[in-house]
Design a protein around this motif. Sequence first.
Motif, mmCIF file in Angstrom:
data_model
loop_
_atom_site.group_PDB
_atom_site.id
_atom_site.type_symbol
_atom_site.label_atom_id
_atom_site.label_comp_id
_atom_site.label_asym_id
_atom_site.label_seq_id
_atom_site.Cartn_x
_atom_site.Cartn_y
_atom_site.Cartn_z
ATOM 1 N N GLU A 101 0.806 -1.215 0.000
ATOM 2 C CA GLU A 101 0.000 0.000 0.000
ATOM 3 C C GLU A 101 0.847 1.278 0.000
ATOM 4 N N LEU A 102 2.108 1.149 0.350
ATOM 5 C CA LEU A 102 2.977 2.331 0.373
ATOM 6 C C LEU A 102 3.631 2.557 -0.991
ATOM 7 N N ARG A 103 3.716 3.784 -1.369
ATOM 8 C CA ARG A 103 4.393 4.130 -2.624
ATOM 9 C C ARG A 103 5.905 4.049 -2.407
ATOM 10 N N VAL A 104 6.607 3.587 -3.418
ATOM 11 C CA VAL A 104 8.060 3.488 -3.296
ATOM 12 C C VAL A 104 8.692 4.828 -3.609
ATOM 13 N N THR A 105 9.835 5.044 -3.063
ATOM 14 C CA THR A 105 10.559 6.284 -3.356
ATOM 15 C C THR A 105 11.260 6.147 -4.696
ATOM 16 N N LEU A 106 11.752 7.234 -5.184
ATOM 17 C CA LEU A 106 12.439 7.201 -6.472
ATOM 18 C C LEU A 106 13.651 6.279 -6.428
ATOM 19 N N LEU A 107 14.427 6.327 -5.359
ATOM 20 C CA LEU A 107 15.602 5.460 -5.284
ATOM 21 C C LEU A 107 15.218 3.995 -5.234
ATOM 22 N N ALA A 108 14.167 3.675 -4.512
ATOM 23 C CA ALA A 108 13.721 2.280 -4.465
ATOM 24 C C ALA A 108 13.218 1.847 -5.836
ATOM 25 N N ALA A 109 12.535 2.736 -6.523
ATOM 26 C CA ALA A 109 12.037 2.416 -7.865
ATOM 27 C C ALA A 109 13.206 2.250 -8.832
ATOM 28 N N LEU A 110 14.215 3.116 -8.726
ATOM 29 C CA LEU A 110 15.396 2.974 -9.572
ATOM 30 C C LEU A 110 16.109 1.649 -9.305
ATOM 31 N N ALA A 111 16.128 1.244 -8.053
ATOM 32 C CA ALA A 111 16.795 -0.009 -7.688
ATOM 33 C C ALA A 111 16.118 -1.219 -8.322
ATOM 34 N N SER A 150 12.408 4.273 -22.513
ATOM 35 C CA SER A 150 10.948 4.272 -22.574
ATOM 36 C C SER A 150 10.365 3.183 -21.665
ATOM 37 N N ARG A 151 10.916 1.979 -21.756
ATOM 38 C CA ARG A 151 10.445 0.879 -20.901
ATOM 39 C C ARG A 151 10.714 1.165 -19.424
ATOM 40 N N ALA A 152 11.905 1.694 -19.137
ATOM 41 C CA ALA A 152 12.262 1.989 -17.745
ATOM 42 C C ALA A 152 11.350 3.070 -17.171
ATOM 43 N N LEU A 153 11.074 4.112 -17.948
ATOM 44 C CA LEU A 153 10.183 5.172 -17.474
ATOM 45 C C LEU A 153 8.768 4.650 -17.261
ATOM 46 N N LEU A 156 8.840 2.844 -14.027
ATOM 47 C CA LEU A 156 8.895 3.799 -12.918
ATOM 48 C C LEU A 156 7.535 4.447 -12.689
ATOM 49 N N ARG A 157 6.850 4.801 -13.774
ATOM 50 C CA ARG A 157 5.512 5.399 -13.636
ATOM 51 C C ARG A 157 4.554 4.425 -12.971
ATOM 52 N N THR A 158 4.631 3.174 -13.349
ATOM 53 C CA THR A 158 3.770 2.152 -12.745
ATOM 54 C C THR A 158 4.070 2.018 -11.255
ATOM 55 N N GLN A 159 5.355 1.985 -10.906
ATOM 56 C CA GLN A 159 5.746 1.828 -9.505
ATOM 57 C C GLN A 159 5.426 3.058 -8.669
ATOM 58 N N LEU A 160 5.600 4.233 -9.253
ATOM 59 C CA LEU A 160 5.409 5.464 -8.489
ATOM 60 C C LEU A 160 3.971 5.952 -8.502
ATOM 61 N N GLY A 161 3.155 5.418 -9.371
ATOM 62 C CA GLY A 161 1.753 5.812 -9.407
ATOM 63 C C GLY A 161 1.535 7.050 -10.249
ATOM 64 N N GLU A 162 0.438 7.697 -10.007
ATOM 65 C CA GLU A 162 0.033 8.854 -10.789
ATOM 66 C C GLU A 162 0.994 10.024 -10.594
ATOM 67 N N VAL A 163 1.337 10.679 -11.694
ATOM 68 C CA VAL A 163 2.270 11.799 -11.673
ATOM 69 C C VAL A 163 1.740 12.952 -10.825
ATOM 70 N N HIS A 164 0.453 13.212 -10.889
ATOM 71 C CA HIS A 164 -0.085 14.374 -10.177
ATOM 72 C C HIS A 164 0.053 14.252 -8.665
ATOM 73 N N LEU A 165 0.251 13.033 -8.138
ATOM 74 C CA LEU A 165 0.452 12.871 -6.701
ATOM 75 C C LEU A 165 1.779 13.437 -6.245
ATOM 76 N N TYR A 166 2.754 13.515 -7.174
ATOM 77 C CA TYR A 166 4.100 13.980 -6.806
ATOM 78 C C TYR A 166 4.388 15.385 -7.312
ATOM 79 N N ALA A 167 3.492 15.944 -8.077
ATOM 80 C CA ALA A 167 3.726 17.273 -8.621
ATOM 81 C C ALA A 167 3.622 18.309 -7.503
ATOM 82 N N THR A 168 4.455 19.321 -7.578
ATOM 83 C CA THR A 168 4.409 20.389 -6.589
ATOM 84 C C THR A 168 3.487 21.478 -7.143
ATOM 85 N N GLU A 169 2.743 22.062 -6.249
ATOM 86 C CA GLU A 169 1.855 23.139 -6.667
ATOM 87 C C GLU A 169 2.622 24.449 -6.676
#
Length: 170
Positions: A101-111, A150-153, A156-169
């Motif tokens: 249920e927890l989202r992975v961090t960028l480093l964990a996703a890169l790993a 392209s495949r790696a991105l 990463l998108r699948t692992q990190l979820g929706e982009v708008h959750l990480y976007a800064t306002e």
Amino acid sequence: MPPGTAIDSGHDFEAFARASQRKLYRTAYLLCGNADGARDLTQTTLAKLFQHWRRVSAADHPDAYARTVLTRTFLAERRRRLRDLLAHTKAGPPPPPEHAELRVTLLAALAELPPRARAMVVLRYWDDLSVTTVAELLRCSEGTVKSQCSRALAKLRTQLGEVHLYATEN
């Protein structure tokens, strides 16, 4: 002592190492995903550069040469570790994630990316290198860089979820 002696060469290397160490470390950290591995990779890279300092200092772009050595050293170490691991373990299904249920961090996703794909993503998007430069560094075609990135991105998108959750306002 006249210019070009071993002592002058050593001073040149020291100046280069001081100036480029932080940038090499940042790239190494993204490749390795941890501080200890990044420090080891940076030091190994600097040791290799020192061994071949005449060739490095004669290069048009010593920083690019250093980045190439860093990347190739990372990939060689990963291949070596994988060979050792495969030689001593039986292949089995990967363990399920502990906290799905927890989202992975960028480093964990890169790993989670294979080493070569991780290197391509880091060089292409973190170091902001062109597709051509990354292809030359990794000794592959530009098409390979594009498809692997392209495949790696996508992964990463699948692992990190929706982009708008990480976007800064703004």
